[in-house]
Enzyme design. Sequence first.
Site, mmCIF file in Angstrom:
data_model
loop_
_atom_site.group_PDB
_atom_site.id
_atom_site.type_symbol
_atom_site.label_atom_id
_atom_site.label_comp_id
_atom_site.label_asym_id
_atom_site.label_seq_id
_atom_site.Cartn_x
_atom_site.Cartn_y
_atom_site.Cartn_z
ATOM 1 N N ARG A 12 0.800 -1.222 0.000
ATOM 2 C CA ARG A 12 0.000 0.000 0.000
ATOM 3 C C ARG A 12 0.831 1.270 0.000
ATOM 4 O O ARG A 12 0.589 2.191 -0.787
ATOM 5 C CB ARG A 12 -0.920 0.037 1.241
ATOM 6 C CG ARG A 12 -2.182 -0.730 1.089
ATOM 7 C CD ARG A 12 -2.614 -1.264 2.434
ATOM 8 N NE ARG A 12 -1.694 -2.308 2.828
ATOM 9 C CZ ARG A 12 -1.848 -3.584 2.516
ATOM 10 N NH1 ARG A 12 -2.904 -3.972 1.868
ATOM 11 N NH2 ARG A 12 -0.953 -4.490 2.851
ATOM 12 N N THR A 13 1.797 1.355 0.900
ATOM 13 C CA THR A 13 2.513 2.627 1.052
ATOM 14 C C THR A 13 3.269 2.946 -0.229
ATOM 15 O O THR A 13 3.185 4.048 -0.771
ATOM 16 C CB THR A 13 3.471 2.547 2.254
ATOM 17 O OG1 THR A 13 2.715 2.126 3.393
ATOM 18 C CG2 THR A 13 4.095 3.894 2.544
ATOM 19 N N LYS A 54 27.583 -3.489 -1.874
ATOM 20 C CA LYS A 54 29.052 -3.345 -1.990
ATOM 21 C C LYS A 54 29.622 -2.649 -0.773
ATOM 22 O O LYS A 54 30.828 -2.430 -0.692
ATOM 23 C CB LYS A 54 29.398 -2.527 -3.236
ATOM 24 C CG LYS A 54 28.881 -3.100 -4.536
ATOM 25 C CD LYS A 54 29.268 -2.168 -5.683
ATOM 26 C CE LYS A 54 28.607 -2.566 -6.988
ATOM 27 N NZ LYS A 54 28.764 -1.541 -8.024
ATOM 28 N N ARG A 75 11.485 3.757 3.206
ATOM 29 C CA ARG A 75 11.101 2.759 4.214
ATOM 30 C C ARG A 75 12.340 1.937 4.516
ATOM 31 O O ARG A 75 13.034 1.471 3.609
ATOM 32 C CB ARG A 75 9.977 1.857 3.721
ATOM 33 C CG ARG A 75 9.728 0.699 4.680
ATOM 34 C CD ARG A 75 8.485 -0.062 4.382
ATOM 35 N NE ARG A 75 7.300 0.686 4.746
ATOM 36 C CZ ARG A 75 6.078 0.174 4.774
ATOM 37 N NH1 ARG A 75 5.890 -1.096 4.478
ATOM 38 N NH2 ARG A 75 5.040 0.893 5.105
ATOM 39 N N HIS A 97 5.452 5.871 11.563
ATOM 40 C CA HIS A 97 4.915 5.786 10.200
ATOM 41 C C HIS A 97 3.964 6.980 10.016
ATOM 42 O O HIS A 97 2.748 6.819 9.975
ATOM 43 C CB HIS A 97 4.184 4.447 10.068
ATOM 44 C CG HIS A 97 3.875 4.008 8.670
ATOM 45 N ND1 HIS A 97 3.966 4.850 7.571
ATOM 46 C CD2 HIS A 97 3.452 2.807 8.182
ATOM 47 C CE1 HIS A 97 3.619 4.165 6.489
ATOM 48 N NE2 HIS A 97 3.310 2.939 6.833
HETATM 49 C C1 NCD Z 1 1.943 -1.180 8.155
HETATM 50 C C2 NCD Z 1 3.452 -0.992 8.260
HETATM 51 O O1 NCD Z 1 4.178 -1.251 7.311
HETATM 52 O O2 NCD Z 1 3.842 -0.548 9.334
HETATM 53 N N1 NCD Z 1 1.498 -1.316 6.845
HETATM 54 C C3 NCD Z 1 1.249 -0.202 6.110
HETATM 55 O O3 NCD Z 1 2.112 0.600 5.854
HETATM 56 N N2 NCD Z 1 -0.018 -0.013 5.710
HETATM 57 C C4 NCD Z 1 1.382 -2.181 9.079
HETATM 58 C C5 NCD Z 1 1.946 -3.561 9.128
HETATM 59 O O4 NCD Z 1 2.890 -3.926 8.435
HETATM 60 O O5 NCD Z 1 1.407 -4.340 9.929
#
Ligand code: NCD
Length: 309
Positions: free
Chosen positions: A57-58, A86, A107, A135
């Site tokens: 999703r993100t 590397k 991320r 997040h």
């Molecule tokens: C979450 C995350 O990555 O922290 N997912 C997301 O970004 N929608 C929640 C999860 O992984 O449980």
Amino acid sequence: MNFKDMDVVSIRDFSREQIEEILERSRQMLPYARGEKISKALEGKILGNLFFEPSTRTRLSFESAANRLGARVIDVSQTSETSMVKGETLADTIRMVEAYSDVIVLRHPHEGAARLAARFSNKPVINAGDGAGSHPTQTLLDLFTIEEELGNIEGMNVTLLGDLKYGRTAHSLAEALTVLGAKLTFVAPETLQMPKETVDRVKQLGGSPLITSDIEGIISSVDVLYVTRIQRERFPDPAEYQKVAGTYRVDREMLREAKKDMIVMHPLPRIDEIAPEVDSTPHAKYFKQAFNGIPVRMALLTLVLGVEV
Ligand code: NCD
């Protein structure tokens, strides 16, 4: 308010007024997110998407938000695709992506990685999840969803259920909800309760969260039930995960006690903490919540890049 060139590392980077402004801009973005209106506001801009942890999703919603507004996206999804194998440092990698793009979305499995990246980049860095840390863009879309569904956040009874220790979405959300005047309950097995740091922060902000492991006892007073996945990948010991796996399961039976207009949210992915039979009830808002990632990320991208829509 000026958001141009701002990093989005933690929800703490924003004041209440700024959060409200982002939610307002997100509302304006809805027709663009649905494809009903067209804008090329981000034409000529390049988004650098760095996802060193799995994401559906993100990552896709940042990409879709950028594409719909006319930006281009460059991305890597594994450190093994980069010169980090590397031995290149994250700092140098970020310096390179900064040179190739206008905004960086990161991320990373380590808490603090986004803060570090922001230090090495003059272009805006947006934290898309840093280990068990935080997040913030998920939090903004969670807040947006509550406002859209219930019309208001202030005074709402919001229960965060599940893995509150390792679930980074719960950390950012608890703080922001307190700033916006919601009343919080944290429901988790004792070993997965909200970290002390977040509880202390919520109290400092004027909140007085109820902390319990009993969901049945409180379900009838809840306005928003925010369910989280037990974060298996963050357990140092698989045996510890097995002890808590499957502790909570939201099903139709549990919802019989709930208010008629209570909403069930989940950042997704879900494993078995929400039974599929809940999907067809009017309570289920998690898929709509995931869609809301688009307008909210459109709002953020236009704000930090300083463009009008
Ligand atoms: C979450 C995350 O990555 O922290 N997912 C997301 O970004 N929608 C929640 C999860 O992984 O449980």
